[in-house]
Scaffold this motif. Structure first.
Motif, short mmCIF file in Angstrom:
data_model
loop_
_atom_site.label_atom_id
_atom_site.label_comp_id
_atom_site.label_asym_id
_atom_site.label_seq_id
_atom_site.Cartn_x
_atom_site.Cartn_y
_atom_site.Cartn_z
N MET A 1 0.83 -1.19 0.00
CA MET A 1 0.00 0.00 0.00
C MET A 1 0.87 1.26 0.00
O MET A 1 1.85 1.34 0.72
CB MET A 1 -0.90 0.01 1.24
CG MET A 1 -1.94 1.09 1.20
SD MET A 1 -3.07 1.00 2.61
CE MET A 1 -2.01 1.51 3.94
N ASP A 2 0.48 2.20 -0.78
CA ASP A 2 1.22 3.45 -0.89
C ASP A 2 0.72 4.43 0.18
O ASP A 2 -0.46 4.42 0.53
CB ASP A 2 0.94 4.04 -2.28
CG ASP A 2 2.11 4.88 -2.75
OD1 ASP A 2 3.21 4.31 -2.85
OD2 ASP A 2 1.90 6.09 -2.95
N ASP A 3 1.61 5.28 0.67
CA ASP A 3 1.20 6.30 1.65
C ASP A 3 0.02 7.12 1.14
O ASP A 3 -0.87 7.50 1.90
CB ASP A 3 2.35 7.28 1.94
CG ASP A 3 3.43 6.65 2.82
OD1 ASP A 3 3.28 5.46 3.17
OD2 ASP A 3 4.41 7.35 3.12
N ASP A 15 -10.27 0.39 8.53
CA ASP A 15 -9.22 -0.22 7.71
C ASP A 15 -7.90 -0.21 8.49
O ASP A 15 -7.26 0.84 8.66
CB ASP A 15 -9.10 0.60 6.41
CG ASP A 15 -8.07 0.02 5.44
OD1 ASP A 15 -7.12 -0.64 5.90
OD2 ASP A 15 -8.24 0.24 4.23
N ILE A 16 -7.51 -1.39 8.98
CA ILE A 16 -6.35 -1.47 9.86
C ILE A 16 -5.05 -1.10 9.14
O ILE A 16 -4.17 -0.47 9.70
CB ILE A 16 -6.21 -2.90 10.45
CG1 ILE A 16 -7.45 -3.27 11.25
CG2 ILE A 16 -4.97 -3.01 11.34
CD1 ILE A 16 -7.72 -2.35 12.41
N ARG A 17 -4.95 -1.47 7.87
CA ARG A 17 -3.72 -1.15 7.15
C ARG A 17 -3.55 0.36 7.03
O ARG A 17 -2.45 0.88 7.17
CB ARG A 17 -3.73 -1.77 5.75
CG ARG A 17 -3.55 -3.27 5.79
CD ARG A 17 -3.54 -3.84 4.39
NE ARG A 17 -2.34 -3.48 3.67
CZ ARG A 17 -2.24 -3.44 2.35
NH1 ARG A 17 -3.29 -3.71 1.60
NH2 ARG A 17 -1.11 -3.15 1.78
N VAL B 56 4.87 -3.45 9.34
CA VAL B 56 6.28 -3.78 9.20
C VAL B 56 6.70 -3.83 7.74
O VAL B 56 5.88 -4.00 6.83
CB VAL B 56 6.63 -5.14 9.87
CG1 VAL B 56 6.44 -5.04 11.38
CG2 VAL B 56 5.81 -6.27 9.29
N ASP B 57 8.00 -3.67 7.52
CA ASP B 57 8.58 -3.79 6.18
C ASP B 57 8.99 -5.23 5.90
O ASP B 57 9.09 -5.64 4.75
CB ASP B 57 9.83 -2.90 6.08
CG ASP B 57 9.53 -1.47 6.47
OD1 ASP B 57 8.85 -0.78 5.70
OD2 ASP B 57 9.95 -1.05 7.57
N VAL B 58 9.26 -5.96 6.98
CA VAL B 58 9.83 -7.30 6.84
C VAL B 58 9.19 -8.24 7.85
O VAL B 58 8.94 -7.85 9.00
CB VAL B 58 11.37 -7.28 7.11
CG1 VAL B 58 11.97 -8.67 6.88
CG2 VAL B 58 12.07 -6.23 6.28
N ILE B 59 8.91 -9.49 7.41
CA ILE B 59 8.56 -10.54 8.35
C ILE B 59 9.69 -11.56 8.31
O ILE B 59 10.06 -12.04 7.23
CB ILE B 59 7.24 -11.25 7.97
CG1 ILE B 59 6.07 -10.24 7.98
CG2 ILE B 59 6.95 -12.41 8.92
CD1 ILE B 59 4.75 -10.85 7.47
N ALA B 60 10.27 -11.86 9.47
CA ALA B 60 11.32 -12.87 9.56
C ALA B 60 10.82 -13.99 10.46
O ALA B 60 10.50 -13.77 11.61
CB ALA B 60 12.60 -12.25 10.12
N MET B 61 10.73 -15.20 9.87
CA MET B 61 10.20 -16.33 10.66
C MET B 61 11.27 -17.38 10.83
O MET B 61 12.06 -17.63 9.92
CB MET B 61 9.01 -16.95 9.92
CG MET B 61 7.82 -16.03 9.80
SD MET B 61 6.44 -16.84 8.97
CE MET B 61 6.98 -16.79 7.24
N VAL B 84 -1.75 -7.59 1.03
CA VAL B 84 -0.44 -7.06 1.40
C VAL B 84 0.61 -7.61 0.43
O VAL B 84 0.86 -8.81 0.41
CB VAL B 84 -0.07 -7.48 2.85
CG1 VAL B 84 1.31 -6.95 3.22
CG2 VAL B 84 -1.12 -6.98 3.83
N ASP B 85 1.18 -6.73 -0.36
CA ASP B 85 2.17 -7.22 -1.33
C ASP B 85 3.49 -6.47 -1.23
O ASP B 85 4.37 -6.62 -2.05
CB ASP B 85 1.61 -7.08 -2.76
CG ASP B 85 1.22 -5.63 -3.06
OD1 ASP B 85 1.45 -4.76 -2.19
OD2 ASP B 85 0.69 -5.38 -4.15
N ASP B 86 3.62 -5.65 -0.18
CA ASP B 86 4.84 -4.85 -0.08
C ASP B 86 5.68 -5.20 1.15
O ASP B 86 6.43 -4.38 1.65
CB ASP B 86 4.50 -3.35 -0.08
CG ASP B 86 3.51 -2.97 1.01
OD1 ASP B 86 3.05 -3.88 1.75
OD2 ASP B 86 3.20 -1.78 1.15
N VAL B 87 5.50 -6.41 1.65
CA VAL B 87 6.29 -6.85 2.81
C VAL B 87 7.25 -7.95 2.37
O VAL B 87 6.85 -8.91 1.71
CB VAL B 87 5.37 -7.36 3.94
CG1 VAL B 87 6.19 -7.94 5.09
CG2 VAL B 87 4.49 -6.23 4.46
#
Lengths: 374, 133
Positions: A1-3, A15-17, B56-61, B84-87
């Motif tokens: 998602m963009d700012d 919308d939580i995101r 978050v920017d990153v998920i590390a598992m 969500v496609d930017d993590v």
């Protein structure tokens, strides 16, 4: 998602995101956040903002987890801001408060956000007050702020919270700790956690003695104004008509808001040895087992009701906002001073002071005059 | 203000060994990142929900129980469901070499097995973030 996809409508619609991203934009001090925050300004004001503060290891996160569960049980939507310190050396942070609250992760009525202090002192992050306003406008009924583990002077929480819960535990120090200035003065509700441990009774006694003395001395603490208003409602007479007329006069003297019947009957336990002296409540809990949690939530909510009924909710928020405005203005002035041409003015003034051509105070006066011109 | 990298470190699955995850958390912190540590026995639902709330920017598992072929792709699926496609998602733990191509196909950007240098993990994260200024 963009700012740029973040909007007040999305935040308002749950919308939580969008809410989470907006808080990130606040943390980054992104100028684009302002349009959204301005649009959200029309909403909110209804959330009860509760601060949980106390020393490291007092059990604040576990307590917060249990408070969330109890408030959810009462049908309220709850947001949590959990603040942990950033490393002053690397700027990194381990935000570990959430570990105790993960059972709420998939509950849609709960939002939990970890914040790093990012160099801000005082027990909170710089972004905390804006984040609280976002969560309030997003429609959460309660916003709980868990501060970093505090020492003796991290008292920023009083500028944000309606109700501050000060958490103590047995075994931290002798009774002189309880009379030191600083964090001990900021509680509205006092909680002695890990009350199954040795020494808990002593901690309760010390806190109560401290509170009692503060009230007897008429000390200006966070709770004293509220208790002064309460005192007006505690006539010596037990005659119902007298009580009612005292009530009426107080009601008249306070701004707005219908006084909830009964809200005054109970704010605090009575001080030992002084049956007519009220002090803030001291609640014993064992957060790990849930013991005392219902009582703690009751006291938090009673405090909120008392604030609302006396008009102090509004005056406390007004004072906090005035303080925040002052801080915001000071920041603007500082950043204005650091812009190019003014920076040169400061350097010139510094040289003049060093060369003894003018003194430090003349230099300040010159700067102040220069500022009012801008 | 400088862009902070926020990383969710999670232990999905039922094994109770979080030493490795804690070492990673500490290393990422020392590299200047903000690490949200969620602890042991996290379900994919909890991991995804927390990562959205925390932005978050990153998920590390990290996983040692052998359930990676099920749990890692499940996290990817839930992220997709939420749009969500930017993590950036990375995994680690005791993972046989032959399983790695399948995990990468599912969207796990990198898999770090025992012996991986923490500096490599940090470099990888810094160079492969999906969100940039």
């Amino acid at each position: 998602m963009d700012d740029s996809a973040v909007s007040a409508e999305r935040v308002r619609s749950g919308d939580i995101r969008a809410t989470a991203r907006l808080i990130s934009m606040i943390e980054r001090e992104e100028p684009s956040r302002l349009a959204v925050l301005k649009a959200l300004h029309a909403y909110g004001g209804g959330a009860h903002v509760v601060g949980i503060t106390g020393p490291p290891g007092a059990g604040k996160s576990t307590l917060t987890d249990k408070l969330v569960a109890e408030l959810r049980g009462r049908g309220r939507r709850v947001a949590v801001l959990a603040v942990d310190p950033s490393s002053p050396f690397t700027g990194g942070a381990i935000l570990g408060d959430r570990i105790r609250m993960q059972r709420h992760a998939t509950d849609e009525g709960v939002y939990i956000r970890s914040l790093a202090t990012r160099g801000h002192l005082g027990g909170l992050s710089r972004s905390a007050s804006e984040a609280v306003r976002v969560l309030d406008a997003a429609g959460y009924d309660d916003v709980i702020i868990e501060t970093v583990g505090v020492g003796q002077s991290e008292v920023d929480i009083v500028r944000i919270a309606d109700t501050v819960v000060l958490v103590s535990v047995p075994g931290l120090g002798d009774d002189i700790q309880a009379i030191k200035a600083g964090v001990m003065e900021i509680g509205d509700v006092f909680c002695v956690n890990k009350a199954d441990k040795d020494g808990a009774e002593r901690v309760v006694r010390e806190i109560r003695a401290m509170l009692e003395t503060a009230v007897l001395n008429g000390a200006a603490t966070r709770f004293s104004a509220l208790y002064t208003a309460r005192a007006a409602l505690a006539p010596a007479s037990t005659d119902p008509a007298t009580i009612e007329s005292a009530r009426d006069s107080l009601r008249d003297s306070l701004r707005g808001g219908a006084m909830e019947q009964g809200a005054f009957h109970h704010i605090a336990a009575q001080a030992p040895g002084h049956p007519n002296l009220e002090i803030p409540p001291v609640v014993c809990t064992v957060a790990e087992t849930g013991q005392g949690i219902v009582e703690l939530v009751n006291e938090i909510k009673t405090h909120e009701a008392a604030l609302a009924a006396t008009g102090f909710l509004r005056s406390r928020r007004e004072a906090n906002l005035a303080w925040e405005l002052g801080r915001g203005a000071a920041e603007r002035v500082l950043s204005a001073l650091e812009r190019d041409e003014r920076k040169e003015t400061m350097s010139e003034l510094a040289r003049a002071v060093l060369d003894k051509r003018i003194d430090y105070y003349d230099a300040l006066d010159t700067l102040e005059k220069a500022l009012t011109r801008y | 203000m400088e862009r902070k990298i926020r990383v969710l470190v999670a232990k999905p699955g039922l094994d109770g060994h979080d030493r490795g995850a804690k070492v990673i958390a500490r290393s990422l912190r020392d590299a200047g990142m903000e690490v949200i540590y969620t602890g042991l026995r996290q379900t994919p639902e909890q991991i995804v929900s927390a990562s959205v709330q925390e932005d978050v920017d990153v998920i590390a598992m990290s996983i040692l129980s052998g359930a990676h072929n099920h749990l890692f792709p499940r996290v990817m699926e839930l992220l997709k469901d939420k749009g969500v496609d930017d993590v950036l998602v990375v995994g680690g733990g005791v993972i046989p070499d032959e399983d790695i191509p399948g995990l990468k196909a599912a969207g796990i950007a990198a898999v770090f097995t025992p012996g991986s240098a923490t500096t490599d993990i940090i470099e990888f994260i810094k160079n492969n973030l999906k969100r940039r200024e």
